[in-house]
Design a protein around this motif. Structure first.
Motif, PDB file in Angstrom:
ATOM      1  N   GLN A 140     -19.342  13.331  40.058  1.00 55.21           N
ATOM      2  CA  GLN A 140     -19.770  15.085  40.322  1.00 55.21           C
ATOM      3  C   GLN A 140     -20.362  14.582  42.088  1.00 55.21           C
ATOM      4  N   LYS A 141     -20.931  13.158  42.138  1.00 58.84           N
ATOM      5  CA  LYS A 141     -21.573  12.518  43.603  1.00 58.84           C
ATOM      6  C   LYS A 141     -20.153  11.850  43.994  1.00 58.84           C
ATOM      7  N   THR A 142     -20.139  10.982  43.856  1.00 57.78           N
ATOM      8  CA  THR A 142     -18.184  10.110  44.923  1.00 57.78           C
ATOM      9  C   THR A 142     -17.301  10.325  44.089  1.00 57.78           C
TER      10      THR A 142
END
Length: 298
Positions: A140-142
């Motif tokens: 979800q972040k990267t």
């Protein structure tokens, strides 16, 4: 010679029959959805063939196409023409079930590639419309892909105008035109322009000339219409019951509020009359205005 009765390729039974009867058509569709060239599809096998001579008109029968491609990929293709509010979850369930049931007794490393395809004839995402969309697990972040072996894709037939160059190059737009065609004339025009379309149209026409297949497809369509009618009837009955209950509740609330307001006004009038009577009696008894005001709290 009269043309056979026409049904759109979005008819789930007709779609399944075409894919089951024609390896050329199945390879073409699979290659298109997987963004591959047809020659890259070395093998394809329908894993859930149907016997269309049997009664299959029940509304709960699901006629998606399950296939094994190139021995390492499991594909599920389902056509849906009526809006299904929980389609996100339904497609996820089918993809997960394919993964869970694919290779019992095998190691995780031997799990096949899973591809779930939904061909929808209604707008899937109102706010984020696209003709062809693919979804996979990512950080979800990267944004880093967790695995590319599990993927869900949507082909939205109502968004053909949003087809990209990749959609056109892969042949997905041709398939959308085949699904959306509403007459033999439209299909024949497509067949003149594309050899794969000609194969699909020939299989459709041959299938519809078969009395057994034609009867089964007609029976299936009637069952779908009956199911839709029951759903609409249930919705209408629910709406009528809701309106009746709402009217009754509103009437009850109105009566209650009316009674309360009537009582309040009555008490106000009664109080006013009582004060006037007290004032008159005090005046006759000779009290001053200051004494009367003090007594009445004015």
């Amino acid at each position: 010679m009269c043309e056979p009765k026409f049904y759109q390729l979005t008819n789930d039974l007709l779609f399944h029959i075409v894919m089951q009867k024609s390896e050329v058509a199945l390879k073409g569709l699979v290659a298109s959805l997987l963004s591959k060239k047809v020659e890259e599809i070395t093998s394809v096998e329908v894993l859930n063939p149907i016997d269309y001579s049997q009664r299959i008109s029940g509304k709960r029968i699901i006629l998606d196409v399950n296939a094994r491609v190139n021995k390492d990929t499991l594909v599920n293709i389902e056509v849906q023409v009526r809006r299904f509010e929980a389609w996100h979850l339904r497609s996820l369930f089918y993809a997960a079930r394919m993964a869970a049931q694919s290779h019992p007794g095998k190691t995780y490393a031997e799990l096949p590639i899973i591809r779930q395809f939904s061909i929808l004839d209604y707008t899937f995402e109102e706010e984020d419309s696209a003709f062809f969309s693919e979804y996979e697990l990512q950080n979800q972040k990267t944004g880093k892909t967790y695995t590319d072996r599990f993927r869900i894709a949507i082909m939205d037939l109502t968004q053909r105008n949003l087809a990209t160059p990749d959609d056109i190059a892969s042949g997905r737009l041709i398939w959308a035109d085949l699904f959306k065609a509403k007459s033999w004339e439209e299909l024949d025009q497509l067949a003149k322009k594309d050899t794969l379309a000609r194969e699909v149209v020939d299989i459709m026409r041959t299938a519809m000339k078969d009395d057994g297949i034609s009867f089964a497809i007609n029976e299936r369509e009637i069952a779908e219409m009956d199911a839709l009618t029951r759903e609409k009837s249930a919705e209408r009955c629910g709406l009528e019951r809701g309106l009746e209950q709402g009217w009754q509740q509103g009437l009850a609330r109105g009566l209650e509020e009316g009674i309360e307001k009537g009582m309040e006004k009555g008490m106000e009038k009664g109080t006013a009359r009582s004060r006037e009577a007290i004032r008159s009696n005090m005046i006759r008894a000779g009290f001053t205005e200051e004494q009367i005001a003090l007594a009445l709290g004015e």
